[in-house]
Design a protein around this motif. Structure first.
Motif, short mmCIF file in Angstrom:
data_model
loop_
_atom_site.label_atom_id
_atom_site.label_comp_id
_atom_site.label_asym_id
_atom_site.label_seq_id
_atom_site.Cartn_x
_atom_site.Cartn_y
_atom_site.Cartn_z
N SER A 1 29.55 -67.16 -51.96
CA SER A 1 28.14 -67.43 -51.72
C SER A 1 27.34 -66.19 -52.07
N PRO A 2 26.22 -66.33 -52.76
CA PRO A 2 25.42 -65.14 -53.10
C PRO A 2 25.03 -64.36 -51.86
N ALA A 3 25.17 -63.03 -51.93
CA ALA A 3 24.82 -62.18 -50.80
C ALA A 3 23.32 -61.87 -50.78
N ILE A 4 22.61 -62.22 -51.84
CA ILE A 4 21.18 -61.98 -51.91
C ILE A 4 20.48 -63.29 -52.25
N THR A 5 19.21 -63.39 -51.94
CA THR A 5 18.45 -64.60 -52.23
C THR A 5 17.04 -64.24 -52.67
N GLU A 6 16.49 -65.05 -53.53
CA GLU A 6 15.09 -64.92 -53.93
C GLU A 6 14.31 -66.15 -53.51
N GLY A 7 14.90 -66.88 -52.54
CA GLY A 7 14.27 -68.11 -52.08
C GLY A 7 12.92 -67.91 -51.43
N GLU A 8 12.71 -66.70 -50.84
CA GLU A 8 11.44 -66.43 -50.17
C GLU A 8 10.40 -65.81 -51.10
N LYS A 9 10.79 -65.53 -52.34
CA LYS A 9 9.86 -64.92 -53.28
C LYS A 9 8.74 -65.89 -53.66
N VAL A 10 7.56 -65.34 -53.84
CA VAL A 10 6.44 -66.15 -54.33
C VAL A 10 6.69 -66.48 -55.79
N ARG A 11 6.69 -67.75 -56.11
CA ARG A 11 6.93 -68.18 -57.49
C ARG A 11 5.69 -68.88 -58.03
N PHE A 12 5.46 -68.71 -59.32
CA PHE A 12 4.28 -69.28 -59.94
C PHE A 12 4.67 -70.32 -60.99
N HIS A 13 3.81 -71.29 -61.18
CA HIS A 13 3.91 -72.25 -62.28
C HIS A 13 2.75 -71.98 -63.24
N THR A 14 2.96 -72.31 -64.48
CA THR A 14 1.89 -72.16 -65.47
C THR A 14 1.17 -73.50 -65.61
N LEU A 15 -0.13 -73.49 -65.45
CA LEU A 15 -0.93 -74.71 -65.52
C LEU A 15 -1.93 -74.64 -66.67
N ASN A 16 -2.36 -75.82 -67.07
CA ASN A 16 -3.51 -75.93 -67.96
C ASN A 16 -4.75 -75.76 -67.09
N ARG A 17 -5.48 -74.67 -67.30
CA ARG A 17 -6.61 -74.37 -66.42
C ARG A 17 -7.64 -75.51 -66.42
N ARG A 18 -7.83 -76.17 -67.57
CA ARG A 18 -8.86 -77.22 -67.68
C ARG A 18 -8.46 -78.50 -66.97
N THR A 19 -7.16 -78.88 -67.07
CA THR A 19 -6.73 -80.16 -66.50
C THR A 19 -5.98 -80.01 -65.18
N GLY A 20 -5.42 -78.80 -64.93
CA GLY A 20 -4.62 -78.60 -63.73
C GLY A 20 -3.21 -79.11 -63.87
N ASP A 21 -2.80 -79.54 -65.07
CA ASP A 21 -1.47 -80.08 -65.30
C ASP A 21 -0.47 -78.95 -65.59
N ARG A 22 0.80 -79.19 -65.22
CA ARG A 22 1.86 -78.23 -65.49
C ARG A 22 2.10 -78.09 -66.99
N ILE A 23 2.50 -76.87 -67.41
CA ILE A 23 2.86 -76.61 -68.80
C ILE A 23 4.35 -76.33 -68.85
N TYR A 24 5.07 -77.00 -69.76
CA TYR A 24 6.51 -76.86 -69.87
C TYR A 24 6.89 -76.14 -71.16
N THR A 25 8.00 -75.41 -71.08
CA THR A 25 8.52 -74.69 -72.25
C THR A 25 9.39 -75.61 -73.08
N ARG A 26 9.24 -75.56 -74.38
CA ARG A 26 10.07 -76.34 -75.29
C ARG A 26 10.58 -75.46 -76.41
N TYR A 27 11.76 -75.79 -76.94
CA TYR A 27 12.29 -75.07 -78.09
C TYR A 27 11.70 -75.67 -79.36
N ILE A 28 11.06 -74.80 -80.15
CA ILE A 28 10.38 -75.24 -81.37
C ILE A 28 11.04 -74.61 -82.58
N ASP A 29 11.27 -75.43 -83.62
CA ASP A 29 11.82 -74.91 -84.87
C ASP A 29 10.81 -73.95 -85.49
#
Length: 273
Positions: free
Chosen positions: A23-51
């Motif tokens: 079992s991991p002896a350390i955790t980052e579960g309590e860390k503040v995490r951010f999502h990237t949003l579209n500021r205009r719509t408030g929708d989530r932005i997802y990463t995709r692999y592009i050629d």
């Protein structure tokens, strides 16, 4: 309640084997995490692999690992190529070497895991291995596949269990001589040395995990809370930043040490009173 084990398998030393969990002896579960949003719509932005050439999204089935031999010259490695260099058993920590406990430099340590017996049947074998390493003042060296990557690992007796450290490979660790060779190896003045030692003695306290609290994390939570409640965060007073800066960045070493010792002495007199 302890989280579910990250890994289940066997700990083996010669003919002695027992089932264990990691079992991991350390955790980052309590860390503040951010999502990237579209500021205009408030929708989530997802990463995709592009050629890189066509600009089209690449399906997961068409994604492959490759090694760059030169500019725009790649060798694709298939799953079977990667599997061929993995350990024969990804579920056994086979301890085949031991080294003195204090001979591994800290820079090789990567991530720690708690190792405990998986069942009551294996507790005796686990305890024997742990106690024998502790009495001999050694740590075990082995290899293990974690997260699809083969790692060198160190097993260290710790309290009632064992701590497994993943180790960085030799080519990941830089030689300190490249950085320290420019530092002059001159012997300091005895008076300066004794003054610094006195400051160290005055400030030596018992270890506490409060020493490694994350002030940035706490401040972020405050900001997030204030935004939820629409409260405006307090602005610093004018001139506060300027006052925080020393007027002179060049301070005599002896003078600074004397002030440090004098300040500590005054603090001790106030506390005694």
């Amino acid at each position: 309640m302890a989280p579910r084990p990250y890994w289940r398998g066997y700990l083996k030393l010669s003919l002695v084997t027992c089932a264990v969990t990691l079992s991991p002896a350390i955790t980052e579960g309590e860390k503040v995490r951010f999502h990237t949003l579209n500021r205009r719509t408030g929708d989530r932005i997802y990463t995709r692999y592009i050629d890189a050439v066509s600009g089209k999204t690449v399906d997961e089935d068409d994604q492959a690992k490759a090694y760059e031999k030169g500019e725009d010259d790649y060798v694709i490695l298939e799953d079977e190529d990667l599997d061929a260099v993995q350990l024969e058993s990804a579920r056994t920590i086979d301890i085949d070497e031991f080294v003195e406990a204090d001979t591994i430099e800290w820079v090789y340590f990567d991530s720690p895991y708690f190792v405990v017996p998986a069942d009551e049947v294996g507790e005796e074998a686990f305890t024997v291995i742990r106690e024998a390493m502790s009495d001999s003042k050694v740590v075990g060296i082995s290899r293990l596949v974690l997260g699809g990557r083969e790692r060198a690992v160190m097993l260290q007796p710790w309290d009632k269990g064992i701590v497994l450290w993943t180790l960085r490979y030799g080519d990941e660790v830089r030689e300190e001589d490249e950085y320290f060779k420019s530092v002059q190896a001159q012997k300091p003045e005895n008076k300066l040395l004794s003054m610094v030692e006195e400051i160290i003695e005055q400030r030596t306290v018992a270890w506490s995990d409060s020493m490694v609290k994350d002030p940035v994390q706490d401040r972020l939570l405050e900001i997030i809370k204030s935004k939820k409640s629409s409260k405006r965060k307090a602005t610093p007073k004018k001139g506060a930043e300027q006052n925080a800066e020393p007027k002179d960045n060049v301070i005599d070493l002896m003078s600074a040490l004397k002030k440090s010792l004098e300040g500590k002495a005054k603090q001790n007199r106030r506390s005694d009173g």
